[in-house]
Scaffold this motif. Structure first.
Motif, short mmCIF file in Angstrom:
data_model
loop_
_atom_site.label_atom_id
_atom_site.label_comp_id
_atom_site.label_asym_id
_atom_site.label_seq_id
_atom_site.Cartn_x
_atom_site.Cartn_y
_atom_site.Cartn_z
N THR A 1 -17.42 -19.18 -14.19
CA THR A 1 -17.58 -17.42 -12.87
C THR A 1 -18.60 -17.13 -13.21
OG1 THR A 1 -15.94 -16.40 -14.12
CG2 THR A 1 -14.99 -18.01 -11.88
N LEU A 2 -19.16 -16.01 -12.77
CA LEU A 2 -20.76 -15.66 -13.17
C LEU A 2 -19.90 -14.03 -12.67
CD1 LEU A 2 -23.42 -17.06 -10.04
CD2 LEU A 2 -23.22 -17.57 -12.11
N ASP A 3 -18.77 -13.27 -12.01
CA ASP A 3 -18.72 -12.36 -12.31
C ASP A 3 -17.83 -11.82 -13.33
OD1 ASP A 3 -16.55 -13.70 -11.24
OD2 ASP A 3 -16.10 -12.19 -9.29
N VAL A 4 -17.58 -12.34 -14.54
CA VAL A 4 -16.73 -11.75 -15.47
C VAL A 4 -17.44 -10.89 -16.14
CG1 VAL A 4 -15.47 -12.74 -17.59
CG2 VAL A 4 -15.57 -14.23 -15.97
N GLU A 5 -16.82 -9.80 -16.61
CA GLU A 5 -16.87 -8.76 -17.49
C GLU A 5 -16.37 -9.13 -18.78
OE1 GLU A 5 -18.54 -6.57 -16.31
OE2 GLU A 5 -19.48 -7.14 -14.21
N ALA A 6 -17.05 -8.53 -20.22
CA ALA A 6 -16.76 -8.33 -21.35
C ALA A 6 -15.62 -7.74 -21.92
CB ALA A 6 -17.88 -7.77 -22.22
N ASP A 7 -15.08 -6.35 -20.23
CA ASP A 7 -13.72 -6.08 -21.02
C ASP A 7 -12.77 -6.60 -20.71
OD1 ASP A 7 -15.04 -3.56 -22.49
OD2 ASP A 7 -15.36 -2.70 -20.32
#
Length: 287
Positions: A57-63
């Motif tokens: 998915t495109l909207d995954v954040e590192a945190d």
């Protein structure tokens, strides 16, 4: 548009199930592993791993990825990092009079070969020393030092590091010995380059000393800085063969070339999370 790539590095005591747990976790989160390298050190009993993966998915954040991986990391007692692969590190360069390594790093940075943000240059020589170099836009800090002012000068250096948010410090032929205090503060994030004669031919004019002894190989070593002078974990080395017909000036010229390329290779490896410390040595996952 593809999702961003992330780099995961880890080390822990070697035991069965580590690779399976890591890969299963990433698969369960919907991530695709693009690169995977691992090494088990039979002497120390430590396990090291580097993975590059891409979430589906495109909207995954590192945190969010870090929060999810904590369960696996705690289970195996891991030391680990996880970061977006395209995030540029903030790098501070330190240099003295000999500027061949500085000039090379600046060139490679400007053409995009070294993906980093140079947050400053610290030197114990005035700016006129580098008038032939393009330093436009890079914060320049002239911090002269002598034996009496060393502690005060290093306090200024540390202030620059903190203000700039430097994550990595590169001693690009910075010809001052860091104090134990500053070396300790920079543990694991400070790189040095020097000729490879050590522990032989110490002190002034090492190439002239080597020439008098008739050496047949000269080289350069890049390593992490520790309190033990020039004895930190080695990251990269290279050599060239020389002969009786080479003058001391030839050795110096050849040495400069080796130092430039060894430091550039080292920095490229570190910027891509390919170097993990294993006690007094390193594990380097080659591209």
């Amino acid at each position: 548009m593809e999702a961003a790539q992330f780099v995961l590095t880890l080390s822990c005591a070697d035991r069965p199930g580590i690779v399976g747990a890591v890969s299963s976790h990433l698969a369960a989160q919907g991530s695709n592993i693009l690169e995977a390298q691992q090494f088990g050190d039979a002497q120390t009993g430590q396990f090291f791993m580097r993975l590059v993966f891409r979430p589906c998915t495109l909207d995954v954040e590192a945190d969010d990825l870090r929060a999810g991986f904590k369960v696996v990391a705690q289970r195996f007692g891991m030391q680990w990092t996880l970061r977006p692969r395209d995030r540029r590190r903030r790098v501070l360069l330190m240099v003295s009079r000999f500027d061949h390594c500085l000039a090379d790093l600046l060139y490679r940075w400007r053409i995009g070969e070294l993906p980093m943000d140079i947050v400053g240059i610290v030197t114990n020589h005035p700016r006129e020393t580098y008038r032939h170099l393009d330093l436009d836009g890079i914060p320049f800090h002239y911090l002269p030092v002598d034996r009496a002012s060393k502690a005060a000068q290093e306090a200024q250096v540390w202030a620059v590091i903190e203000r700039s948010g430097a994550e990595l410090v590169v001693l690009a032929r910075y010809m001052q010995v860091l104090s134990d205090d500053l070396a300790g503060k920079l543990a694991g994030r400070c790189i040095n380059i020097h000729h490879s004669f050590l522990p032989g031919f110490k002190g002034a004019r090492p190439y002239h000393q080597a020439h008098r002894r008739g050496v047949k190989l000269i080289g350069a070593t890049a390593h992490f800085v520790t309190a033990e002078l020039d004895e930190g974990p080695i990251i990269e080395q290279d050599i060239e063969r020389v002969s009786h017909s080479d003058t001391p000036e030839d050795l110096i010229r050849i040495g400069r070339d080796i130092e430039r390329r060894v430091l550039a290779r080292t920095l490229r490896l570190v910027l891509d999370d390919r170097v993990l410390v294993d006690g007094h040595k390193t594990v380097v996952f080659a591209p």
